[in-house]
Design an enzyme around this catalytic site. Structure first.
Site, PDB file in Angstrom:
ATOM      1  N   SER A 247       0.855  -1.177   0.000  1.00  0.00           N
ATOM      2  CA  SER A 247       0.000   0.000   0.000  1.00  0.00           C
ATOM      3  C   SER A 247       0.895   1.232   0.000  1.00  0.00           C
ATOM      4  O   SER A 247       2.117   1.122   0.038  1.00  0.00           O
ATOM      5  CB  SER A 247      -0.881   0.008   1.237  1.00  0.00           C
ATOM      6  OG  SER A 247      -0.082   0.347   2.347  1.00  0.00           O
ATOM      7  N   LYS A 248       0.274   2.388  -0.006  1.00  0.00           N
ATOM      8  CA  LYS A 248       1.024   3.652   0.017  1.00  0.00           C
ATOM      9  C   LYS A 248       1.970   3.693   1.213  1.00  0.00           C
ATOM     10  O   LYS A 248       3.028   4.273   1.156  1.00  0.00           O
ATOM     11  CB  LYS A 248       0.055   4.833   0.101  1.00  0.00           C
ATOM     12  CG  LYS A 248      -0.616   5.146  -1.203  1.00  0.00           C
ATOM     13  CD  LYS A 248       0.014   6.386  -1.839  1.00  0.00           C
ATOM     14  CE  LYS A 248      -0.133   6.425  -3.341  1.00  0.00           C
ATOM     15  NZ  LYS A 248      -1.431   6.040  -3.848  1.00  0.00           N
ATOM     16  N   ARG A 249       1.552   3.057   2.306  1.00  0.00           N
ATOM     17  CA  ARG A 249       2.366   3.134   3.514  1.00  0.00           C
ATOM     18  C   ARG A 249       3.681   2.369   3.367  1.00  0.00           C
ATOM     19  O   ARG A 249       4.678   2.713   3.960  1.00  0.00           O
ATOM     20  CB  ARG A 249       1.607   2.579   4.727  1.00  0.00           C
ATOM     21  CG  ARG A 249       0.734   3.578   5.425  1.00  0.00           C
ATOM     22  CD  ARG A 249       0.081   2.946   6.628  1.00  0.00           C
ATOM     23  NE  ARG A 249      -0.679   1.758   6.260  1.00  0.00           N
ATOM     24  CZ  ARG A 249      -0.338   0.514   6.577  1.00  0.00           C
ATOM     25  NH1 ARG A 249       0.746   0.299   7.278  1.00  0.00           N
ATOM     26  NH2 ARG A 249      -1.081  -0.499   6.225  1.00  0.00           N
ATOM     27  N   HIS A 250       3.646   1.279   2.657  1.00  0.00           N
ATOM     28  CA  HIS A 250       4.874   0.494   2.602  1.00  0.00           C
ATOM     29  C   HIS A 250       5.188  -0.001   1.196  1.00  0.00           C
ATOM     30  O   HIS A 250       4.750  -1.060   0.775  1.00  0.00           O
ATOM     31  CB  HIS A 250       4.859  -0.658   3.590  1.00  0.00           C
ATOM     32  CG  HIS A 250       3.606  -1.497   3.568  1.00  0.00           C
ATOM     33  ND1 HIS A 250       2.677  -1.402   2.585  1.00  0.00           N
ATOM     34  CD2 HIS A 250       3.171  -2.437   4.418  1.00  0.00           C
ATOM     35  CE1 HIS A 250       1.717  -2.255   2.824  1.00  0.00           C
ATOM     36  NE2 HIS A 250       1.984  -2.899   3.928  1.00  0.00           N
ATOM     37  N   VAL A 253       5.087   3.301  -2.716  1.00  0.00           N
ATOM     38  CA  VAL A 253       5.485   4.689  -2.895  1.00  0.00           C
ATOM     39  C   VAL A 253       6.579   4.760  -3.955  1.00  0.00           C
ATOM     40  O   VAL A 253       7.134   3.743  -4.361  1.00  0.00           O
ATOM     41  CB  VAL A 253       6.016   5.263  -1.574  1.00  0.00           C
ATOM     42  CG1 VAL A 253       4.896   5.373  -0.573  1.00  0.00           C
ATOM     43  CG2 VAL A 253       7.144   4.438  -1.038  1.00  0.00           C
TER      44      VAL A 253
END
Ligand code: GLU
Length: 468
Positions: A247-250, A253
């Site tokens: 996800s965007k968190r891990h 990006v």
């Protein structure tokens, strides 16, 4: 002597976002495979989705590739600049009968699908406009712009030996006559990929397994064009640290975020190389080594799991090995971004970094750790209270006076501190710890005499004087 075809791989990102970790791994594997076989690595920007493609995203991909040092041998090619070619091939297919106009309207298609679903059938185009020997086609309705459909084989299988997943066989009855050009004439995704892979002589398609469903369609198209079918290697997905989809968190990006967070490209590359591929137990290796070792046989078909701790560990390793001048240039920028100037009167960054690089995992940590050399230290009040006890103040005062007359080398400074320790019947940390707090702001630093030697006599005496 047998003729061996030159290996040609490609990385074909759609510029709808950043170059993320999954894309970077695909690029790395494609690049390395070409390097290993002395072939060519091609960069192709798949920008035909004009609603979602942006010039910023193109730039972000180019920046990410440049930062990682994955240099293309050919390209970047932009699909939007090749529309004329797709149209040409569509016309050739129409002429050859491997594609046909279909006048069905989106509403009719919708109704057809709804009826099929209701009857418990798989929704698919029913072939109304598909030419067959002896079949009479309906009269084209006036005023309707047709789409172009590929005449997919109706019988038989399409199969390939996936270099990662093994043999995959799909029955042609599973595939319908998909659209290759929309009513406005624009070619569709699967079609452009095929024409490009063909025109660019791609021998090995290495890509994410989110494309595995496209492959049978693409192979059928290649057959219809009389093109050679490349080898396919579909890489399994990457899961986050927590085993969940990235996800965007891990990790989903931009790779440039790893740059911002203080990772070296060497560390990210080494990390990505091991994400789904292995060479025995080897964990740390250069890109030259990787290009020599890399093969498709040792790519695991199971999902790879991202492990931030391992990436940090590799980064620490590469920081220890990196060229000091390169590190200094990077850290200087990070300090400047913290509004800290580095001047030629201050300790040389290279020397300061040499003292600190064994102790950090990222360049952000490195910049933060050395900041006190270039600005007044931010005093950790708890450490100050603990170590700067009233009983030690006279000792520090006397030491400061002694230091004023000390020759400024780590050895001489050490001897001066030792003298203060001995003559007061103390243990070394009793003096070194409060000194550390006054000079660095906290209770942790490399050997304090080395720090003081680098910081310079005037600044050291000022910091002790101001802190007492
Ligand atoms: N453009 C596609 C993507 O970004 C990749 C296509 C391919 O590798 O065949 O997912």
């Amino acid at each position: 002597m047998s003729f061996k075809q030159m290996v040609r791989t490609r990385f074909a990102p759609s510029p709808t976002g950043f170059l993320h970790i999954g894309g970077a791994r695909t690029a790395l594997f494609s690049w390395a495979y070409a390097r290993k076989h002395h072939g060519k690595f091609i960069l192709r920007i798949e920008d035909t989705d004009i609603a979602r493609s942006t010039p910023e995203a193109v730039q972000a991909i180019l920046d990410g590739m440049a930062w990682l040092g994955l240099k293309e041998d050919e390209g970047p090619f932009y699909q939007m600049q090749r529309i004329y070619r797709y149209k040409e091939v569509i016309q050739q297919m129409l002429d050859a009968g491997s594609a046909y106009y279909c006048y069905i309207s989106p509403e009719e298609l919708e109704q057809m699908r709804a009826a099929q679903m209701e009857a418990g059938l798989k929704p698919r185009y029913d072939g109304t406009w598909r030419p067959e020997p002896g079949k009479e086609l309906p009269t084209p309705p006036s005023g309707v712009q047709p789409v172009v459909r590929f005449r997919n084989p109706k019988v038989g299988d399409v199969a390939w030996d996936d270099q990662v997943k093994g043999r995959i066989v799909i029955s042609n009855t599973e595939l319908d006559d998909f659209i290759i050009a929309r009513a406005d004439g624009t070619p569709t995704y699967n079609f452009c990929v095929v024409v490009d892979d063909w025109d660019m002589g791609i021998t090995h398609v290495i890509r994410g397994d989110d494309h595995v469903n496209n492959t049978p369609r693409q192979i059928n198209l290649l057959h219809a064009l009389g093109a050679t079918v490349p080898q396919y290697a579909h890489l399994s997905m990457i899961l986050g640290d927590d085993g969940q989809k990235l996800s965007k968190r891990h990790g989903a990006v931009s790779v440039m975020q790893y740059h911002e967070e203080g990772y070296l490209p060497e560390a990210v590359l080494n990390y990505l190389a091991r994400l789904g591929w292995s060479h025995g137990d080897d964990e740390v290796f250069s890109m030259a080594q990787f290009c020599e070792w890399f093969d498709l046989d040792h790519i695991t078909p199971s999902a790879a799991q991202f492990n931030t701790e391992k990436l940090r560990w590799l980064n620490a390793h590469y920081i220890k090995q990196a060229d000091l001048g390169t590190l200094a240039a990077d850290v200087k920028q990070r300090l400047n971004a913290m509004a800290i100037a580095v001047t030629s009167e201050q300790p040389a960054l290279e020397d300061v970094i040499a003292l600190y690089r064994e102790r950090v995992h990222t360049l952000v940590e490195l910049a933060e750790s050395v900041a006190y050399f270039y600005r007044k230290p931010l005093i950790d009040e708890a450490a100050k209270e603990k170590h700067l006890t009233p009983d030690i103040l006279p000792v520090l005062n006397a030491l400061a006076a002694a230091l004023a007359d000390t020759e400024w080398s780590a050895e001489a400074i050490h001897a001066a501190i030792d003298h203060a320790v001995q003559s007061n019947g103390l243990k070394f940390p009793k003096v070194a710890m409060p000194l550390r707090v006054l000079i660095t702001g906290g209770a942790q630093s490399p050997s304090i005499d080395a720090v003081m030697a680098l910081l310079g006599k005037t600044e050291v005496l000022t910091r002790i004087g101001e802190g007492l």
